[in-house]
Design a protein around this motif. Structure first.
Motif, PDB file in Angstrom:
ATOM      1  N   THR A 204     -38.759   8.079  96.929  1.00  0.00           N
ATOM      2  CA  THR A 204     -40.100   7.542  96.668  1.00  0.00           C
ATOM      3  C   THR A 204     -40.252   7.049  95.237  1.00  0.00           C
ATOM      4  OG1 THR A 204     -41.019   9.073  98.311  1.00  0.00           O
ATOM      5  CG2 THR A 204     -42.565   8.021  96.792  1.00  0.00           C
ATOM      6  N   LEU A 205     -39.976   7.919  94.275  1.00  0.00           N
ATOM      7  CA  LEU A 205     -40.183   7.541  92.869  1.00  0.00           C
ATOM      8  C   LEU A 205     -39.291   6.369  92.435  1.00  0.00           C
ATOM      9  CD1 LEU A 205     -40.721  10.971  91.048  1.00  0.00           C
ATOM     10  CD2 LEU A 205     -42.421   9.251  91.700  1.00  0.00           C
ATOM     11  N   PRO A 206     -37.973   6.373  92.737  1.00  0.00           N
ATOM     12  CA  PRO A 206     -37.153   5.208  92.351  1.00  0.00           C
ATOM     13  C   PRO A 206     -37.617   3.913  93.007  1.00  0.00           C
ATOM     14  CG  PRO A 206     -35.753   7.087  92.845  1.00  0.00           C
ATOM     15  CD  PRO A 206     -37.134   7.466  93.275  1.00  0.00           C
ATOM     16  N   SER A 207     -38.065   3.989  94.258  1.00  0.00           N
ATOM     17  CA  SER A 207     -38.514   2.779  94.959  1.00  0.00           C
ATOM     18  C   SER A 207     -39.817   2.236  94.386  1.00  0.00           C
ATOM     19  CB  SER A 207     -38.699   3.072  96.451  1.00  0.00           C
ATOM     20  OG  SER A 207     -37.495   3.500  97.049  1.00  0.00           O
ATOM     21  N   LEU A 208     -40.595   3.102  93.746  1.00  0.00           N
ATOM     22  CA  LEU A 208     -41.894   2.695  93.204  1.00  0.00           C
ATOM     23  C   LEU A 208     -41.829   2.274  91.733  1.00  0.00           C
ATOM     24  CD1 LEU A 208     -44.437   5.285  94.690  1.00  0.00           C
ATOM     25  CD2 LEU A 208     -44.240   2.858  95.233  1.00  0.00           C
ATOM     26  N   LYS A 209     -40.646   2.213  91.167  1.00  0.00           N
ATOM     27  CA  LYS A 209     -40.536   1.873  89.742  1.00  0.00           C
ATOM     28  C   LYS A 209     -41.176   0.527  89.394  1.00  0.00           C
ATOM     29  CE  LYS A 209     -36.609   2.709  87.605  1.00  0.00           C
ATOM     30  NZ  LYS A 209     -35.156   2.844  87.371  1.00  0.00           N
ATOM     31  N   PRO A 210     -40.945  -0.550  90.172  1.00  0.00           N
ATOM     32  CA  PRO A 210     -41.620  -1.820  89.841  1.00  0.00           C
ATOM     33  C   PRO A 210     -43.139  -1.721  89.939  1.00  0.00           C
ATOM     34  CG  PRO A 210     -39.780  -2.195  91.336  1.00  0.00           C
ATOM     35  CD  PRO A 210     -40.004  -0.725  91.294  1.00  0.00           C
ATOM     36  N   LYS A 285     -36.559  -3.001  80.647  1.00  0.00           N
ATOM     37  CA  LYS A 285     -35.292  -3.713  80.715  1.00  0.00           C
ATOM     38  C   LYS A 285     -34.129  -2.778  80.394  1.00  0.00           C
ATOM     39  CE  LYS A 285     -33.010  -7.915  79.037  1.00  0.00           C
ATOM     40  NZ  LYS A 285     -33.120  -9.085  78.111  1.00  0.00           N
ATOM     41  N   GLY A 286     -34.349  -1.901  79.392  1.00  0.00           N
ATOM     42  CA  GLY A 286     -33.308  -0.938  79.030  1.00  0.00           C
ATOM     43  C   GLY A 286     -33.050   0.071  80.134  1.00  0.00           C
ATOM     44  N   LEU A 287     -34.109   0.518  80.806  1.00  0.00           N
ATOM     45  CA  LEU A 287     -33.944   1.488  81.895  1.00  0.00           C
ATOM     46  C   LEU A 287     -33.246   0.862  83.098  1.00  0.00           C
ATOM     47  CD1 LEU A 287     -37.420   3.276  81.783  1.00  0.00           C
ATOM     48  CD2 LEU A 287     -35.228   4.195  81.010  1.00  0.00           C
ATOM     49  N   ASP A 288     -33.530  -0.426  83.353  1.00  0.00           N
ATOM     50  CA  ASP A 288     -32.899  -1.116  84.485  1.00  0.00           C
ATOM     51  C   ASP A 288     -31.400  -1.260  84.299  1.00  0.00           C
ATOM     52  OD1 ASP A 288     -35.304  -1.328  85.780  1.00  0.00           O
ATOM     53  OD2 ASP A 288     -35.706  -3.382  85.127  1.00  0.00           O
ATOM     54  N   HIS A 289     -30.995  -1.338  83.007  1.00  0.00           N
ATOM     55  CA  HIS A 289     -29.564  -1.471  82.739  1.00  0.00           C
ATOM     56  C   HIS A 289     -28.907  -0.123  82.547  1.00  0.00           C
ATOM     57  CE1 HIS A 289     -30.005  -5.688  82.757  1.00  0.00           C
ATOM     58  NE2 HIS A 289     -30.443  -5.861  81.535  1.00  0.00           N
TER      59      HIS A 289
END
Length: 289
Positions: A204-210, A285-289
């Motif tokens: 749930t939490l990772p899918s809701l990041k955006p 952006k840093g977290l996505d990478h």
């Protein structure tokens, strides 16, 4: 077959459809903002007309003003309360409505209701609810607290009200994000032995990041612009306990008739919000990478 090269007019023709939108943006957004920057370099009369060019004197006075620095600190506290309240309530209510149960439509409508209520009207109702003698909150808990005249409690009370008003829209955003998560992910996790908490933290939490990022950005920007509730409930008081920067701009412009000084304060507010938004995008952006 050789394609015929488009003429210059054909290449530019598509951009002409943007002209009405660009004109509206220039007229109602860019031009007033440019005027604000220009006016911040002038002394003004009681009608807001520029009278004397003083360059950066308004900014120098602003940074030397204890009231301005207090408004910055109060605003940051207010934003923190508003964002935390609005996001937590919106997220919690969206999670509650993911399960099917009797009365689901009623509760969904109730949770989204704050977005349909005028902030000024709700502030007036809240003012009665927080009344130290007849307010329902003091009556319910058998207290005698003057919520709106206590320097510590006033900011918390106004912040919670504003956060609750924002929670309705947050509920819709989170509900949409939760609905977009594929049910097969939960089914696979359940088959693998994952319990509800593990499914929540790993799916749930990772899918809701955006969605969470979008909600945080919009809530922070909206919180920095909070004005109506403070104007009705506390007028920036007691003292300067709830004197957020937007109310300070209003007070300098329309009570003290210092339009140039208020314009300088508006420019600083714009820079603060822009900087925070830029930092949040960089962090994401840093977290996505």
């Amino acid at each position: 077959m050789v394609k015929k090269e488009k003429s210059t007019w054909k290449k530019l023709q598509g951009y002409t459809y943007l002209i009405p939108a660009i004109l509206i943006l220039v007229l109602f957004m860019f031009w007033p903002f440019i005027q604000t920057i220009v006016r911040s370099s002038f002394l003004t009369d009681g009608m807001g007309r520029s009278t004397e060019f003083i360059l950066f004197d308004n900014y120098i006075e602003l940074f030397q003003s204890p009231s301005f620095w207090n408004s910055i600190i109060v605003t940051l506290k207010f934003v923190l309360i508003v964002v935390a309240t609005g996001v937590v309530i919106g997220f919690a209510t969206a999670l509650l409505c993911q399960k099917t149960f009797p009365g689901l439509k009623f509760f969904s409508t109730s949770y989204a209701m704050p977005m349909a209520i005028a902030s000024a009207g709700m502030a007036m109702i809240f003012q009665v609810m927080l009344n130290p003698s007849i307010g329902i909150i003091n009556q319910a808990f058998n207290m005698s607290v003057n919520w709106l005249t206590d320097p510590t409690l006033a900011l918390i009370a106004v912040g919670i009200l504003t956060g609750w008003l924002n929670s309705g829209m947050n509920f819709l955003y989170f509900s949409s994000g939760l609905a977009s998560i594929d049910d097969s992910l939960y089914e696979s996790a359940s088959i693998d032995g994952a319990n509800s908490f593990q499914q929540f933290t790993n799916i749930t939490l990772p899918s809701l990041k955006p969605t969470m990022f979008f909600v945080l950005v919009t809530n922070i920007i909206n919180a920095f612009q909070g004005f109506g509730q403070i104007n009705i409930l506390t007028k920036g008081g007691p003292g300067e306990a709830t004197n957020v920067i937007v109310y300070d701009i209003y007070r300098n412009a329309f009570m003290n008739y210092r339009y140039g000084f208020a314009s300088a304060e508006s420019v600083i507010l714009f820079l603060i919000v822009m900087l925070l938004t830029f930092i949040m995008f960089r962090v994401r952006k840093g977290l996505d990478h």
